[in-house]
Structure formats: structure tokens, C-alpha cells
Design a protein around this motif. Structure first.
Motif, PDB file in Angstrom:
ATOM      1  N   HIS A  59       0.930  -1.151  -0.142  1.00  0.00           N
ATOM      2  CA  HIS A  59       0.098   0.078   0.120  1.00  0.00           C
ATOM      3  C   HIS A  59       0.740   1.021   0.286  1.00  0.00           C
ATOM      4  N   HIS A  61       1.783   5.024  -2.727  1.00  0.00           N
ATOM      5  CA  HIS A  61       1.215   5.781  -3.862  1.00  0.00           C
ATOM      6  C   HIS A  61       2.325   6.401  -4.269  1.00  0.00           C
ATOM      7  N   ALA A  71      -7.547  12.273  -3.163  1.00  0.00           N
ATOM      8  CA  ALA A  71      -7.069  12.512  -1.675  1.00  0.00           C
ATOM      9  C   ALA A  71      -5.790  13.534  -1.846  1.00  0.00           C
ATOM     10  N   LYS A 157      -8.756  -1.583  -6.279  1.00  0.00           N
ATOM     11  CA  LYS A 157      -9.122  -0.860  -5.117  1.00  0.00           C
ATOM     12  C   LYS A 157     -10.287  -0.009  -5.393  1.00  0.00           C
ATOM     13  N   TYR A 159     -12.792   3.239  -3.812  1.00  0.00           N
ATOM     14  CA  TYR A 159     -13.210   4.309  -2.571  1.00  0.00           C
ATOM     15  C   TYR A 159     -14.531   4.471  -2.184  1.00  0.00           C
ATOM     16  N   TYR A 162     -13.956  10.575  -1.262  1.00  0.00           N
ATOM     17  CA  TYR A 162     -13.156  11.388  -2.184  1.00  0.00           C
ATOM     18  C   TYR A 162     -14.257  11.587  -3.541  1.00  0.00           C
ATOM     19  N   HIS A 189     -11.301   1.722   0.730  1.00  0.00           N
ATOM     20  CA  HIS A 189     -11.072   2.658   1.557  1.00  0.00           C
ATOM     21  C   HIS A 189     -12.406   2.934   2.071  1.00  0.00           C
ATOM     22  N   HIS A 245      -5.942   0.572   5.814  1.00  0.00           N
ATOM     23  CA  HIS A 245      -5.635   1.604   6.789  1.00  0.00           C
ATOM     24  C   HIS A 245      -6.510   1.548   7.864  1.00  0.00           C
ATOM     25  N   SER A 294      -5.823   9.991   5.753  1.00  0.00           N
ATOM     26  CA  SER A 294      -7.213   9.742   6.084  1.00  0.00           C
ATOM     27  C   SER A 294      -7.369   8.112   6.014  1.00  0.00           C
ATOM     28  N   ASP A 321       1.226   2.875   3.464  1.00  0.00           N
ATOM     29  CA  ASP A 321       0.132   4.142   2.923  1.00  0.00           C
ATOM     30  C   ASP A 321       1.046   5.148   2.620  1.00  0.00           C
ATOM     31  N   ALA A 323       2.017   8.337   0.980  1.00  0.00           N
ATOM     32  CA  ALA A 323       1.477   9.229   0.005  1.00  0.00           C
ATOM     33  C   ALA A 323       2.382  10.520   0.194  1.00  0.00           C
ATOM     34  N   ASN A 346      -4.302  14.762   1.639  1.00  0.00           N
ATOM     35  CA  ASN A 346      -4.502  13.730   2.855  1.00  0.00           C
ATOM     36  C   ASN A 346      -3.367  12.493   2.422  1.00  0.00           C
ATOM     37  N   GLY A 347      -2.401  12.492   3.100  1.00  0.00           N
ATOM     38  CA  GLY A 347      -1.457  11.247   3.004  1.00  0.00           C
ATOM     39  C   GLY A 347      -0.180  11.842   3.495  1.00  0.00           C
TER      40      GLY A 347
HETATM   41  N1  DUC Z   1      -6.238   7.088   1.350  1.00  0.00           N
HETATM   42  C1  DUC Z   1      -5.175   6.338   0.804  1.00  0.00           C
HETATM   43  O1  DUC Z   1      -5.331   5.121   0.809  1.00  0.00           O
HETATM   44  N2  DUC Z   1      -3.916   6.903   0.900  1.00  0.00           N
HETATM   45  C2  DUC Z   1      -3.796   8.187   0.931  1.00  0.00           C
HETATM   46  C3  DUC Z   1      -5.010   8.757   1.346  1.00  0.00           C
HETATM   47  C4  DUC Z   1      -6.303   8.136   1.556  1.00  0.00           C
HETATM   48  O2  DUC Z   1      -7.014   8.883   1.904  1.00  0.00           O
END
Ligand code: DUC
Ligand code: ZN
Ligand code: ZN
Length: 479
Positions: A59, A61, A71, A157, A159, A162, A189, A245, A294, A321, A323, A346-347
Motif C-alpha cells: 500500500h 502511492h 485525496a 481498489k 473508494y 473522495y 477505503h 488503513h 485519511s 500507505d 502518500a 491527505n497522506g
Molecule cells: N487513502 C489512502 O489510501 N491513501 C492516501 C490517502 C487516503 O485517503
């Protein structure tokens, strides 16, 4: 038998065992493990060291294209495959799985091609891609994804928040159904978008816009509700799910409840949720933005609940994670030095510090043993994301991806000593015990005593096989 390389005299750790053994490597693969191995064109003295499978960070980015409604809030990612993979290697990680994003209106296949170009010639370690699905059109679900999954992209993945990425429950069901059909695994997420935007609007209209309000805008119940809904959607379709996360006890409890119903739910947490709290967001001059991710970091009770989950086996995988946004006008401060929390990316970064933090806080402090450390940081990721037994194992036939670990070395984490392209670390000043000394990827030393020896571009793309989660048995679908 002669070997290209023998790693001698170390303590080999797998997800199951700890043993004194030599490891023989030929053509980049582990070909022998024995009490004593003679010969070898080269040898590494691992006396007093641990011989661990290199970490897998599943995980992170890297080099995600900029776009509004994400994000990133339009900020630029500071790390691509070059600096991201180098930083990972310095921290003992030998495989990364970042995210290839389908943007709304775009094709997933085109996004994958673009992401291959971004990776080409850059990485010092091997990599695979998860695919973020943000526009599940009939073409995407009916044609593109089946073809991509068969070509080795077996993890997707989605979400729940967002603006530019979130899917409705119905769309998530559609993605899960395609995943079931093609035997892909879905990461999610899980935060309730309506609640967090409603709370954010309220906070904003009462003038509460500093980074600490980011935590107030997405309390733990935002995550608890979404986790419950996410596992319920997976239950409807009868498909395994990874909840990424997880930041505290309530969502973790939802995972336990789902498992008690017979569902295959995989739980991930990250260093920030063990080491930071919401108080780290409450600093002057937007300094708190350096801890903004987040879900947000919570409190001591959440940290204790996560440690319990790590100790009792509820948490399966531990990833960064990562980011990567710099604390400058391209990154966290893109909307200015007084930006409201909603406009801040966010990250947070963490590829290089992930393994040392869990080793120090988990193994050295006696919360987990060495095999559990290896399972959480390497082997389980390998199995769930279809890379096993090639990666994440010290076993005959596995790639010789190894972190030779100095368990005594004490390090104070300082950003100036890290190798990412981010200008801060949220773990500045944290003292840890244990750090990798030598890192090998496919038998080649890529990091040695703080020096990079692997060339960017040597890292290879990895096709993923079907997740081991599909072997875990009988999820019942709606049918
Ligand atoms: N979610 C993630 O998985 N990575 C960075 C920010 C977020 O919101
Ligand atoms: Zn997320
Ligand atoms: Zn992430």
C-alpha cells in the motif's frame, strides 16, 4: 552444488520459524537452506544478524497523476518509482505495490499503459500494480478488467469517499461481482462520505478549518459505519475483501464480526495509526498538516486496540500507505500557508520507516515475535496479492529478496537521512532499534551499509496470481 552467493551464519526468519541457517543463492533464487553450506562465488557474513524476507509494501502511492477531487487535493506526488523504490529498499523493502488509477471518463487499460511508462527504467526493486476503479462502466467491468486481471493485475481498489473516486454502494457491488467472476481481490477505503462532508461543512461554517479539524471531520464512527457497509457488500457478493488503513478498535471489531459470520476479510493497518494521534495535527502554522492522512490518526485507545489486533491476529498486513506530498507549494501547501484542512492533501510518507518502526515497537518491545513480524510485513502481503511463493519468503525457489537485519542498531529517525523526495517525515525524532544492513533483490545487493548499489531500472514488473484469499473457503453469494 556451487552457489553464486551464500549468506552465512545468520538467523533466518520466516513467517513460521526462526533458525540458524546458511542460504544459498543461484540465478537470483534461493536454492538451498542448510545448517552449513560450503562454496559460493561470493558470501555475506550475516553473523549476529537476522536474515529476513525483504519487506513487501502493498500500500503505497507513487507518481499518481494529478487531478481534482482526489485525496491529493490536486497536489503533486513527490515520489515516483525511482525515489520511492530507493527509499523502500533502504528500509528493507524489496517489493512495492503502488496504485494505478483509472480517472473518471478514462480507460483502465490506458491508465495501466501509462503507469507502466511511469515505472519503466525507474525502480530498483520489483513491483506490481493495484488498479483503482473510479468509473465502473460496462466496458471497464465487462472487457477491460477481465483482460487486465488475466494479465496479472489481480487486485483492485475502490473508494467510498473522495468526490472524483468514490463509488456508490451499487457500483461497489458491480466491481465486487466482476472481481468474484475473475477471481480478483478488492481493497476498499472505508469512510462514510456523507457524514464526513456534512461534518466538514459544519466545521467550516463555524470557522474551524485548521488541520486538527481534519480529525474532527472524520471520527472513528465514520470509518466504523463504512467498514460495516463494505463487508456487508462483500457478503452480498460472496467475495474476499481487504479493508485498508484501519485506524482504531471499532472498524477492527467490524472485521471480527464479519469473520465470525464466515467472511474472508483481510485487515490492514499502518505505522501512523500506531505512532501518531490527533494531537499531532494540532500544531501551529499548518505544521499539523504533516500528520494529515485519511483516516486520521486517533488516540491512545485506538492505538492500544490496534496493537491488540496485531497481537491476536485480527490484523493481517502492515503497510505504509506512503502518500508523498512535500510541505511546500506543490504539496501540502498547494492552497497556501493558511489553507483550510479540506484543501490539504491527505497522506503522509513512510516507505522507508515502516519495517524499522514495527520491528522496534513490535518485536523489540515484546509485543510480537519475529515470525509474526515477517508475516505482517512480507509473507501475508505476498499471499493475499498473488506473489507467493516468489516473494515474501525465505524458501527454496523463492526470489532471493532478503533484508539482512541488524537487530541491535539504534537509529533516530531524521528526514535528512531518508531517501524519499519528501521534505519531512511524520516520525522525525523517533528512536528505533533495528535497521537493515544489507538488502538484496533477486540475489543482487541493492543497498549495503547505507549505500545504494542497485541501479534504477533493474526492478521488474510482477504479474500477480490469484489471491490466496480465494482458497480460504466458502463465501456464499446472493445466488
Ligand atoms: N487513502 C489512502 O489510501 N491513501 C492516501 C490517502 C487516503 O485517503
Ligand atoms: Zn485510502
Ligand atoms: Zn493509500
Amino acid at each position: 552444488m556451487n552457489f553464486d552467493l551464500v549468506i552465512r551464519g545468520g538467523t533466518v526468519v520466516t513467517a513460521a520459524d526462526v533458525m540458524r541457517a546458511d542460504v544459498g543463492v543461484t540465478n537470483g533464487k534461493i536454492v538451498a537452506i542448510a545448517e552449513r553450506l560450503a562454496g559460493g562465488e561470493r558470501s555475506i557474513d550475516a553473523g549476529g544478524r537476522l536474515v529476513l524476507p525483504g519487506g513487501i509494501d502493498a500500500h503505497c502511492h507513487l507518481d499518481q497523476p494529478q487531478a481534482p477531487g482526489l485525496a491529493s487535493k490536486g497536489a503533486v506526488m513527490a515520489d515516483g518509482f525511482r525515489t520511492g523504490s530507493i527509499s523502500a529498499a533502504f528500509g528493507g523493502t524489496t517489493t512495492i505495490v503502488p496504485f494505478c488509477v483509472q480517472h473518471r471518463g478514462g480507460s483502465i487499460a490506458a491508465a495501466v499503459e501509462d503507469y507502466h511508462r511511469r515505472a519503466e527504467g525507474q525502480a530498483v526493486i520489483d513491483y506490481a500494480f493495484h488498479l483503482i476503479v473510479s468509473d465502473p462502466t460496462s466496458t471497464a467491468l465487462g472487457q477491460e478488467l477481465p483482460a487486465l486481471i488475466r494479465r496479472g493485475h489481480t487486485s483492485l481498489k475502490v473508494y467510498m469517499t473522495y468526490e472524483a473516486m468514490r463509488l456508490s454502494d451499487r457500483q461497489i457491488l458491480d466491481v465486487l461481482a466482476t472481481a468474484r467472476e475473475e477471481r480478483a481481490i478488492v481493497l476498499i477505503h472505508a469512510e462514510n462520505h456523507e457524514i464526513l462532508t456534512w461534518l466538514s461543512d459544519r466545521l467550516e461554517s463555524s470557522g474551524r478549518t485548521t488541520p486538527k479539524e481534519h480529525a474532527a471531520s472524520r471520527p472513528l464512527y465514520v470509518e466504523r459505519e463504512a467498514t460495516h457497509r463494505a463487508v456487508t457488500l462483500a457478503e452480498v457478493v460472496g467475495v474476499p475483501l481487504v479493508v485498508v488503513h484501519i485506524s482504531g478498535g471499532d472498524p477492527l471489531e467490524e472485521v471480527r464480526r464479519a469473520r465470525a459470520r464466515g467472511l474472508t476479510v483481510i485487515a490492514e493497518t499502518c505505522p501512523q495509526y500506531l505512532m501518531l494521534t490527533a494531537a499531532d495535527l494540532d500544531l501551529p502554522d499548518l505544521e499539523g498538516a504533516k500528520a494529515m492522512c485519511s483516516p486520521p490518526p486517533r488516540d491512545g485507545a485506538a492505538q492500544a486496540a490496534l496493537w491488540r489486533g496485531i497481537e491476536d491476529g485480527t490484523i493481517d498486513i502492515f503497510n505504509s500507505d506512503h502518500a508523498p506530498y512535500r510541505f511546500d507549494a506543490e504539496g501540502k501547501l498547494r492552497a497556501g500557508a493558511k489553507a483550510p484542512f479540506r484543501a490539504i492533501a491527505n497522506g503522509i510518507p513512510g516507505l522507508e520507516t515502516r519495517l524499522p518502526i514495527l520491528f522496534s515497537e513490535g518485536v523489540v518491545k515484546g509485543r510480537i515475535d519475529l515470525p509474526r513480524f515477517v508475516a505482517l510485513t512480507a509473507t501475508n502481503n505476498s499471499k493475499f496479492y498473488g506473489l507467493y511463493p516468489r516473494k515474501g519468503a525465505i524458501a527454496i525457489g523463492s526470489d532471493a529478496d532478503v533484508a539482512i537485519w541488524d537487530p541491535e542498531k539504534r537509529v533516530t529517525i531524521r528526514n535528512e537521512n531518508l531517501h524519499h523526495n519528501v521534505d519531512y517525515t511524520p516520525f522525525e525524532g523517533l528512536e528505533v532499534q533495528g535497521w537493515p544492513q544489507t538488502v538484496l533483490s533477486r540475489g543482487e545487493i541493492v543497498v549495503e551499509a547505507g549505500v545504494l548499489t542497485g541501479a534504477p531500472g533493474r526492478g521488474r514488473f510482477l504479474e500477480q496470481k490469484v489471491s490466496s484469499a480465494y482458497g480460504a473457503g466458502g463465501a456464499q453469494a446472493w445466488t
